[in-house]
Design an enzyme around this catalytic site. Structure first.
Site, mmCIF file in Angstrom:
data_model
loop_
_atom_site.group_PDB
_atom_site.id
_atom_site.type_symbol
_atom_site.label_atom_id
_atom_site.label_comp_id
_atom_site.label_asym_id
_atom_site.label_seq_id
_atom_site.Cartn_x
_atom_site.Cartn_y
_atom_site.Cartn_z
ATOM 1 N N LYS A 78 29.351 44.464 32.284
ATOM 2 C CA LYS A 78 30.149 43.554 33.118
ATOM 3 C C LYS A 78 29.222 42.507 33.726
ATOM 4 O O LYS A 78 28.111 42.841 34.163
ATOM 5 C CB LYS A 78 30.856 44.374 34.213
ATOM 6 C CG LYS A 78 31.819 43.569 35.085
ATOM 7 C CD LYS A 78 32.548 44.469 36.090
ATOM 8 C CE LYS A 78 33.568 43.679 36.897
ATOM 9 N NZ LYS A 78 34.314 44.518 37.860
ATOM 10 N N SER A 158 39.525 43.952 37.926
ATOM 11 C CA SER A 158 38.697 42.845 37.523
ATOM 12 C C SER A 158 37.854 43.107 36.277
ATOM 13 O O SER A 158 37.362 42.170 35.661
ATOM 14 C CB SER A 158 37.767 42.469 38.675
ATOM 15 O OG SER A 158 36.831 43.498 38.914
ATOM 16 N N SER A 182 39.439 48.206 40.146
ATOM 17 C CA SER A 182 38.979 47.395 39.012
ATOM 18 C C SER A 182 38.432 48.137 37.808
ATOM 19 O O SER A 182 38.180 47.525 36.774
ATOM 20 C CB SER A 182 37.918 46.405 39.482
ATOM 21 O OG SER A 182 38.546 45.298 40.070
HETATM 22 N N1 GLN Z 1 42.417 43.905 42.511
HETATM 23 C C1 GLN Z 1 41.704 44.218 43.699
HETATM 24 C C2 GLN Z 1 41.231 42.956 44.374
HETATM 25 O O1 GLN Z 1 41.494 41.933 43.869
HETATM 26 C C3 GLN Z 1 40.543 45.129 43.399
HETATM 27 C C4 GLN Z 1 39.451 44.457 42.675
HETATM 28 C C5 GLN Z 1 38.278 45.349 42.425
HETATM 29 O O2 GLN Z 1 38.383 46.566 42.440
HETATM 30 N N2 GLN Z 1 37.123 44.728 42.243
HETATM 31 O O3 GLN Z 1 40.604 42.980 45.373
#
Ligand code: GLN
EC number: 6.3.5.7
Length: 490
Positions: A78, A158, A182
């Site tokens: 990532k 994400s 995410s």
């Molecule tokens: N979707 C959540 C956010 O936008 C979690 C994102 C994540 O876990 N990095 O904050």
């Protein structure tokens, strides 16, 4: 020879040890698959030279009998993990062409164990999002499609690049991070396995920070066993991260196949949402039945503060993000947009460098931390967080070993379908966010399909540092549900 890209890590490990193929052949097969799948936009940087060099080194070590636990296994990383001499952007324009002179602890441990880096994977900008649509490199396409439709779907976010690449057989596993869901939400959207370990299990050092009290690294893989193999390498104490825990890392793979007889599995009644699709409800019941058939005892539990988790998260996470992102000022990293004064330069750089969602979070975060509102918002959210954590503690104190819930309230949706209203996007993480707020480990395992043929996942939540139980239970679900691979159309 079977297609090398369809092997699991465990199978490839056997093949490499038995000299059925070389690490270089395995890497080349994946590099070709990546080239043929650029339409998915999963990789933001391919590093073929790097990959071949690492594969050759792995082959040499394997020949001498010195290959580590991941010798020759090609992985995707990532783009939130800093990689020495390899561009790291968090998929934000503000980092520009930032090339770190250091390696994140998590990735350095993977290389220590012999893994091969194929490239850097797409993600939502600074990991803020649930659909991988906020990336400055554009959206990632989910390799899954609805039956009889060619609508392009999101892979979740994400860690959308990680999930899409693993599901499309472009890499054998991938690193990911999870602040509110995410790892688990994209895993559920792509029929892959994703685990967010306990907060403190993996070092955060060298991972671009989003919300430091919630961020945790973990793997996305194609099987529960592979997830266990990767977690073992990624986890461990690191003096460079004061929140990383000094506790031995167990051989998680040993948990695969151990009996779950007598385990108490909690079904939290607050997760039964009004208007939840019937197929999610059905999947949940089916998962509970599989665990029961394997000898577990199912009990209804209550986590009364669940409804406050998402609102409290959207105070705590933006607050920490606004502070963490203060460092991107046009001086230290990447992008710089000139202005007539230094203040104007900061403003211009940040206005141009951050995307809309990131700007929204910075503004919310700054607001909830500001002098007049700190007590009303930030402090209150922290108190709610304590109550959420206590709900889980009460439940575990009654002898519950793990909690079973759906991973997401729906299957993958179309690119561009959600997002006009940010709340609609935030609701994706309704089942995953409480786990981060409490610092607990959570795994998402594919468990079935919706009526349109898209994968759906179940989540198991464990006691702190009891990832082993999640692997044992997850594998029972995997055995019952089977594995999920999309039909190739790209
Ligand atoms: N979707 C959540 C956010 O936008 C979690 C994102 C994540 O876990 N990095 O904050």
């Amino acid at each position: 020879m079977t297609d090398l890209t369809s092997l699991t890590i465990a199978e490839a490990r056997t093949g490499l040890a038995g000299k059925s193929f070389t690490a270089l052949e395995l890497t080349d097969a994946h590099l070709s698959a990546i080239e043929a799948a650029r339409v998915l936009n999963a990789f933001v940087l391919e590093t073929p030279d790097h990959a071949r060099r690492m594969a050759r080194q792995a082959d040499a070590k394997i020949a001498k009998g010195e290959g580590g636990p991941l010798a020759g296994i090609p992985l995707g990383i990532k783009d939130l993990f800093a990689t020495t001499d390899v561009r790291t952007t968090a998929c934000s324009r503000i980092l520009g062409n930032f090339v770190p002179p250091y390696e994140s602890t998590v990735t350095s441990q993977l290389w220590r164990d012999g893994a091969v880096m194929l490239g850097k994977l797409n993600n939502d900008e600074f990991a803020m999002g649930s659909s991988n649509e906020t990336s400055c490199f554009g959206p990632v396409v989910n390799p899954w499609r609805r039956d009889g439709s060619d609508t392009r779907l999101v892979p979740g976010g994400s860690s959308g690049g990680s999930a899409s690449a693993v599901a499309a057989l472009l890499c054998m596993g991938a690193t990911a991070t999870d602040t509110g869901g995410s790892i688990r939400q994209p895993a559920a959207f792509t029929g892959t396995v994703g685990i967010k370990p306990t907060y403190g299990r993996c070092s955060r050092w060298g991972t671009v920070a989003f919300a430091s009290s919630l961020d945790q690294a973990g793997p996305i893989a194609r099987s529960v066993r592979d997830a266990a193999i990767l977690t073992r390498s990624m986890a461990g104490h690191d003096p460079k991260d004061t929140t990383s825990v000094n506790r031995a890392v167990p051989d998680y793979e040993k948990a695969i196949g151990t009996s779950i007889k007598g385990m108490k599995i909690g079904i939290p009644k607050e997760y039964r949402l009004d208007g939840m699709p019937a197929e999610i409800e059905k999947l949940w019941t089916e998962g509970a039945d599989w665990l029961k058939a394997a000898g577990a005892e199912l009990v209804e539990v209550s986590l009364p503060h669940t409804t406050y988790a998402l609102p409290a998260y959207y105070i705590v996470a933006p607050a920490e993000a606004s502070s963490n992102l203060a460092r991107y000022d046009g001086v230290r990293y990447g992008l710089r947009v000139p202005g007539r004064s230094i203040g104007e330069m900061y403003e211009n750089t940040r206005a141009e460098g951050f995307g809309a969602e990131v700007r929204r979070r910075v503004m919310i975060g700054t607001y909830v931390l500001s002098a007049g509102y700190y007590d009303a918002y930030y402090l209150r959210a922290q108190k709610v967080r304590t109550l959420i954590k206590k709900d889980f503690e009460d439940c575990f104190a009654k002898g519950v070993n793990a909690i079973l819930t759906p991973a997401t309230p729906s299957a993958a949706f179309g690119i561009g379908e959600k997002g006009a209203d940010p709340i609609e996007m935030y609701l994706n993480d309704i089942f995953t966010v409480p786990v981060n707020m409490a610092g607990l480990p959570g795994i998402a395992v594919p468990a079935g399909k919706d009526v349109q043929g898209l994968p759906l996942g179940l989540q198991l939540i464990g006691r702190p540092f009891d990832e082993e139980t999640l692997f044992s239970l997850g594998e029972v679900i995997e055995q019952a549900a089977g594995r999920f691979t999309p039909n190739k159309w790209w």
